[in-house]
Scaffold this motif. Structure first.
Motif, PDB file in Angstrom:
ATOM      1  N   ILE A  43      63.980  29.094  72.521  1.00 57.22           N
ATOM      2  CA  ILE A  43      64.043  30.521  71.293  1.00 57.22           C
ATOM      3  C   ILE A  43      62.502  31.621  72.455  1.00 57.22           C
ATOM      4  N   SER A  44      61.990  30.709  72.760  1.00 56.36           N
ATOM      5  CA  SER A  44      60.831  32.009  73.659  1.00 56.36           C
ATOM      6  C   SER A  44      61.472  32.777  75.231  1.00 56.36           C
ATOM      7  N   TYR A  45      62.976  32.169  75.774  1.00 57.03           N
ATOM      8  CA  TYR A  45      63.187  32.261  77.102  1.00 57.03           C
ATOM      9  C   TYR A  45      64.528  33.322  76.188  1.00 57.03           C
ATOM     10  N   TRP A  46      65.091  33.687  74.793  1.00 52.20           N
ATOM     11  CA  TRP A  46      65.764  34.184  74.182  1.00 52.20           C
ATOM     12  C   TRP A  46      65.227  35.252  74.101  1.00 52.20           C
ATOM     13  N   LEU A  47      64.370  35.716  73.697  1.00 52.03           N
ATOM     14  CA  LEU A  47      63.081  36.452  72.152  1.00 52.03           C
ATOM     15  C   LEU A  47      63.095  37.364  74.231  1.00 52.03           C
ATOM     16  N   LEU A  48      62.134  36.838  75.179  1.00 51.36           N
ATOM     17  CA  LEU A  48      61.829  37.493  76.167  1.00 51.36           C
ATOM     18  C   LEU A  48      62.971  38.279  76.929  1.00 51.36           C
ATOM     19  N   ILE A  49      64.338  38.116  76.997  1.00 56.51           N
ATOM     20  CA  ILE A  49      65.404  37.998  77.114  1.00 56.51           C
ATOM     21  C   ILE A  49      65.645  39.280  76.343  1.00 56.51           C
ATOM     22  N   LEU A  50      65.771  39.327  75.182  1.00 59.12           N
ATOM     23  CA  LEU A  50      66.203  40.362  73.710  1.00 59.12           C
ATOM     24  C   LEU A  50      65.038  41.755  74.248  1.00 59.12           C
ATOM     25  N   VAL A  51      63.954  41.058  74.070  1.00 63.89           N
ATOM     26  CA  VAL A  51      63.549  42.448  74.530  1.00 63.89           C
ATOM     27  C   VAL A  51      63.445  43.103  75.687  1.00 63.89           C
ATOM     28  N   LEU A  52      63.321  42.240  76.516  1.00 58.19           N
ATOM     29  CA  LEU A  52      63.540  43.056  78.163  1.00 58.19           C
ATOM     30  C   LEU A  52      64.448  44.041  77.594  1.00 58.19           C
ATOM     31  N   ALA A  53      65.530  43.383  77.755  1.00 60.84           N
ATOM     32  CA  ALA A  53      66.693  44.270  77.498  1.00 60.84           C
ATOM     33  C   ALA A  53      66.921  45.636  76.254  1.00 60.84           C
ATOM     34  N   ILE A  54      66.027  45.056  75.290  1.00 57.69           N
ATOM     35  CA  ILE A  54      66.088  46.379  74.162  1.00 57.69           C
ATOM     36  C   ILE A  54      64.938  47.344  75.242  1.00 57.69           C
ATOM     37  N   ALA A  55      63.753  46.682  76.224  1.00 60.41           N
ATOM     38  CA  ALA A  55      63.468  48.060  77.181  1.00 60.41           C
ATOM     39  C   ALA A  55      63.935  48.392  78.218  1.00 60.41           C
ATOM     40  N   ALA A  56      65.425  48.127  78.853  1.00 59.68           N
ATOM     41  CA  ALA A  56      65.484  48.371  79.659  1.00 59.68           C
ATOM     42  C   ALA A  56      66.185  49.192  78.784  1.00 59.68           C
ATOM     43  N   PHE A  57      67.124  49.163  78.297  1.00 61.16           N
ATOM     44  CA  PHE A  57      68.078  49.850  77.362  1.00 61.16           C
ATOM     45  C   PHE A  57      67.515  51.044  76.970  1.00 61.16           C
ATOM     46  N   THR A  58      66.213  51.351  76.610  1.00 61.56           N
ATOM     47  CA  THR A  58      65.312  52.537  75.832  1.00 61.56           C
ATOM     48  C   THR A  58      65.109  53.159  77.081  1.00 61.56           C
ATOM     49  N   ILE A  59      64.759  52.935  78.358  1.00 66.99           N
ATOM     50  CA  ILE A  59      63.863  53.394  79.283  1.00 66.99           C
ATOM     51  C   ILE A  59      65.315  54.282  79.316  1.00 66.99           C
ATOM     52  N   ARG A  60      66.265  53.811  79.397  1.00 64.10           N
ATOM     53  CA  ARG A  60      67.636  54.494  80.639  1.00 64.10           C
ATOM     54  C   ARG A  60      68.073  55.852  79.399  1.00 64.10           C
ATOM     55  N   VAL A  61      67.677  55.368  77.670  1.00 65.84           N
ATOM     56  CA  VAL A  61      68.015  56.240  76.510  1.00 65.84           C
ATOM     57  C   VAL A  61      67.113  58.141  76.468  1.00 65.84           C
ATOM     58  N   LEU A  62      66.097  56.915  76.793  1.00 63.94           N
ATOM     59  CA  LEU A  62      65.142  58.281  77.028  1.00 63.94           C
ATOM     60  C   LEU A  62      65.401  59.127  78.557  1.00 63.94           C
ATOM     61  N   GLY A  63      65.296  58.746  78.737  1.00 62.58           N
ATOM     62  CA  GLY A  63      65.664  59.334  80.534  1.00 62.58           C
ATOM     63  C   GLY A  63      66.617  60.657  80.209  1.00 62.58           C
ATOM     64  N   LEU A  64      67.811  60.229  79.198  1.00 63.08           N
ATOM     65  CA  LEU A  64      68.788  60.594  78.541  1.00 63.08           C
ATOM     66  C   LEU A  64      68.358  61.645  78.549  1.00 63.08           C
ATOM     67  N   PHE A  65      67.465  61.611  77.791  1.00 65.71           N
ATOM     68  CA  PHE A  65      67.185  63.152  76.653  1.00 65.71           C
ATOM     69  C   PHE A  65      65.853  63.690  77.630  1.00 65.71           C
ATOM     70  N   ALA A  66      65.253  63.167  78.396  1.00 57.61           N
ATOM     71  CA  ALA A  66      64.220  63.619  79.534  1.00 57.61           C
ATOM     72  C   ALA A  66      64.657  64.412  79.952  1.00 57.61           C
ATOM     73  N   GLY A  67      65.993  64.131  80.916  1.00 57.40           N
ATOM     74  CA  GLY A  67      67.391  65.017  81.661  1.00 57.40           C
ATOM     75  C   GLY A  67      67.529  66.173  80.367  1.00 57.40           C
ATOM     76  N   ASP A  68      67.676  65.949  79.095  1.00 59.00           N
ATOM     77  CA  ASP A  68      68.843  67.432  79.285  1.00 59.00           C
ATOM     78  C   ASP A  68      67.347  67.709  78.375  1.00 59.00           C
ATOM     79  N   ALA A  69      66.264  67.515  78.111  1.00 59.77           N
ATOM     80  CA  ALA A  69      64.670  68.485  78.084  1.00 59.77           C
ATOM     81  C   ALA A  69      65.043  69.439  78.845  1.00 59.77           C
ATOM     82  N   ILE A  70      64.768  68.740  79.860  1.00 56.48           N
ATOM     83  CA  ILE A  70      64.755  69.339  81.547  1.00 56.48           C
ATOM     84  C   ILE A  70      65.455  70.291  81.516  1.00 56.48           C
TER      85      ILE A  70
END
Length: 98
Positions: free
Chosen positions: A3-30
């Motif tokens: 379960i710890s591996y699956w949690l790590l994969i889930l956390v990393l996937a959420i982090a990667a998705f969040t970084i991309r969404v924040l990049g879209l918002f930052a690009g629109d703001a710029i």
């Protein structure tokens, strides 16, 4: 897998998705600010930073070949010719022992 591996994969996937969404918002703001010129210059700035970090710590011959390639790029604005002349200059300098 445990379960710890699956949690790590889930956390990393959420982090990667969040970084991309924040990049879209930052690009629109710029885009809507007075700093929108940065987005126009960004591809060139990225290339320059990659080349500069690649040249750090290299011998003199590499710097000279890069300078030759830069001169060809400046005067011809031709990518293939720039790559060919840069590689040829590097090969010649290597052959000469510089």
């Amino acid at each position: 897998m445990t379960i710890s591996y699956w949690l790590l994969i889930l956390v990393l996937a959420i982090a990667a998705f969040t970084i991309r969404v924040l990049g879209l918002f930052a690009g629109d703001a710029i885009k809507s600010s007075r700093f929108n010129w940065v987005l126009d210059e960004l591809p060139g700035l990225i290339v320059v930073s990659l080349v500069a970090s690649s040249l750090a710590g290299q011998p003199l011959g590499t710097w000279v070949a890069a300078g030759v390639a830069l001169a060809v790029a400046y005067f011809t604005n031709h990518v293939i010719l720039t790559m060919f002349v840069g590689v040829a200059a590097f090969g010649l300098l290597l052959w000469l022992g510089v």
